[in-house]
Design an enzyme around this catalytic site. Structure first.
Site, PDB file in Angstrom:
ATOM      1  N   SER A  43       0.800  -1.225   0.000  1.00 39.80           N
ATOM      2  CA  SER A  43       0.000   0.000   0.000  1.00 39.80           C
ATOM      3  C   SER A  43       0.831   1.273   0.000  1.00 39.80           C
ATOM      4  CB  SER A  43      -0.932   0.022   1.217  1.00 39.80           C
ATOM      5  OG  SER A  43      -0.181   0.079   2.409  1.00 39.80           O
ATOM      6  N   ASP A 343      -3.872   7.470   8.828  1.00 46.11           N
ATOM      7  CA  ASP A 343      -4.968   6.652   9.362  1.00 46.11           C
ATOM      8  C   ASP A 343      -4.528   5.644  10.417  1.00 46.11           C
ATOM      9  OD1 ASP A 343      -3.607   4.758   7.884  1.00 46.11           O
ATOM     10  OD2 ASP A 343      -5.128   4.587   6.323  1.00 46.11           O
ATOM     11  N   HIS A 346      -0.860   4.210   7.672  1.00 40.30           N
ATOM     12  CA  HIS A 346      -0.237   4.814   6.497  1.00 40.30           C
ATOM     13  C   HIS A 346       0.057   6.279   6.793  1.00 40.30           C
ATOM     14  CE1 HIS A 346      -3.048   1.603   5.223  1.00 40.30           C
ATOM     15  NE2 HIS A 346      -2.007   1.209   4.517  1.00 40.30           N
TER      16      HIS A 346
END
Length: 385
Positions: A43, A343, A346
């Site tokens: 990610s 969050d 990340h």
């Protein structure tokens, strides 16, 4: 094997070994002449692959909902941040367009780069981890699957090897989820150290495969200081002496695992560099670059709540797994640029921009990225410990 509708990812990354001097960020982009960027990872580099793989059930992904993407794109776009990622800043710095996700893309859109990274991906194969009792609930698009996509893509090009030779290859960050997922599943943390040699060996084998396919310049990032991330600070909150770093408040034993991974990774890059002296293998020290902010946040333009998430569901670190960013019970801070974490798992666009600048213009790559760019020829360098 094609991943099918994976649920929300909660990937992140870990990282480090050698301590480098304090960075003076260079604002000028390096004068590199790469024709394109090829990316594999999780990610931290995914620009929309998981988003597209999850259609038509994409709405269950946090990154499909506001406030993801609000700062730069002004709408959710598959990136797990409020804006751009490190790969986006690298592309901009090199004068290239933002790298398009491979899934659902058109071949004519990949002339200047292609991204195979998938949020939630592990380095080790999905099936291999399951045999160890580690079940990845987010995606089966591990590094091996991404390499299969890459080779299929190259086979479709009339001049695939030239495309690879003229590209900057980003191999990662990858491997962080091999540690994060066992932690989330409640598996004994002692297993993490035993996983590290296997994770690094697999990354090394993939690196050699990329070189055999024609890669000339490969950037391989280490893992982040995961013990500073709000998700894990929330998950592991005992009141024990020497549990937290007195300077940063980060969890010592988690950061030690990151350093161990990075030490092994650098040794593996050293070994492979000696086998391929005419290839440029660049280690990106994400751990130490990010640690600068944790140690002196205000010096680099960040706020005092360096261990809290900007977007979350409350609690000491503004992280609540049941109220993850993007869902109705969560809320976002007014100014994400003051935060490191977006969050809880990340980073914010501001933190990613800082890391990209640290890598491209500073001392947090070995050999220095600026050295590679100035010569524009492969440079072999043995890392010093």
């Amino acid at each position: 094997m094609t991943p099918k509708n994976p649920p929300p990812t909660v990937t992140l990354a870990l990282s480090l070994l050698f301590t480098l001097p304090v960075l003076s960020i260079c604002q000028s982009p390096p004068s590199c002449r790469f024709e394109s960027i090829i990316s594999l990872g999780d990610s931290l580099a995914d620009t929309g692959n998981l988003f597209r793989l999850s259609e038509p059930n994409v709405s269950r992904l946090p990154c499909s909902r506001p406030p993801y993407g609000e700062t730069f794109f002004h709408h959710p776009n598959g990136r797990y941040s409020n804006g751009r990622l490190i790969i986006d800043f690298i592309a901009e710095s090199l004068g290239l367009p933002l790298v398009q996700p491979y899934v659902g893309g058109r071949e004519n859109s990949f002339e200047k780069g292609v991204n195979f990274a998938v949020a939630g991906a592990t380095a080790l194969d999905h099936e291999y981890l399951e045999k160890m009792g580690i079940y990845n609930p987010y995606t089966n698009a591990s590094l091996g699957i991404q390499m299969d996509w890459f080779k299929h893509f190259l086979a479709s090009l009339p001049d695939g090897k030239i495309f690879v030779q003229s590209s900057l290859i980003l191999l990662g960050e990858i491997g962080g989820n091999d540690y994060n997922i066992p932690l989330e599943l409640g598996i004994n943390p002692e297993i993490l150290r035993s996983l590290a040699p296997m994770v690094v060996e697999y990354i090394g084998r993939t690196l050699q495969e990329l070189i055999e396919l024609g890669a000339k310049t490969i950037l391989v990032p280490g893992n982040f200081p995961v013990g500073c991330f709000p998700a894990f600070l929330t998950m592991f909150m005992p009141d024990q002496e020497n549990y937290y770093d007195p300077e940063t408040g980060c969890i010592n034993w988690l950061n030690e695992i990151s350093r161990y991974h990075n030490e092994l990774l650098q040794k593996e890059l050293n070994r492979i560099q000696e086998l391929y002296p005419h290839v440029s293998i660049i280690y990106a020290d994400y751990y130490n670059a990010l640690m600068q902010i944790y140690l002196s946040p205000e010096e680099f333009g960040f706020g005092k709540r360096m261990l809290s998430a900007c977007c979350g569901g409350g609690g000491p670190y503004n992280y609540d797994k049941s109220a993850f960013c993007g869902f109705p019970s969560s809320a976002s801070c007014e100014d994400p640029s003051l935060y490191i974490s977006w969050d809880g798992l990340h980073l914010t666009e501001a933190a990613y921009k800082f890391l990209a600048q640290s890598l491209l213009g500073g001392r947090y790559s070995a050999p220095r990225f600026t050295t590679i760019c100035s010569s524009q020829s492969p440079v072999a360098q043995v890392y010093e410990y």
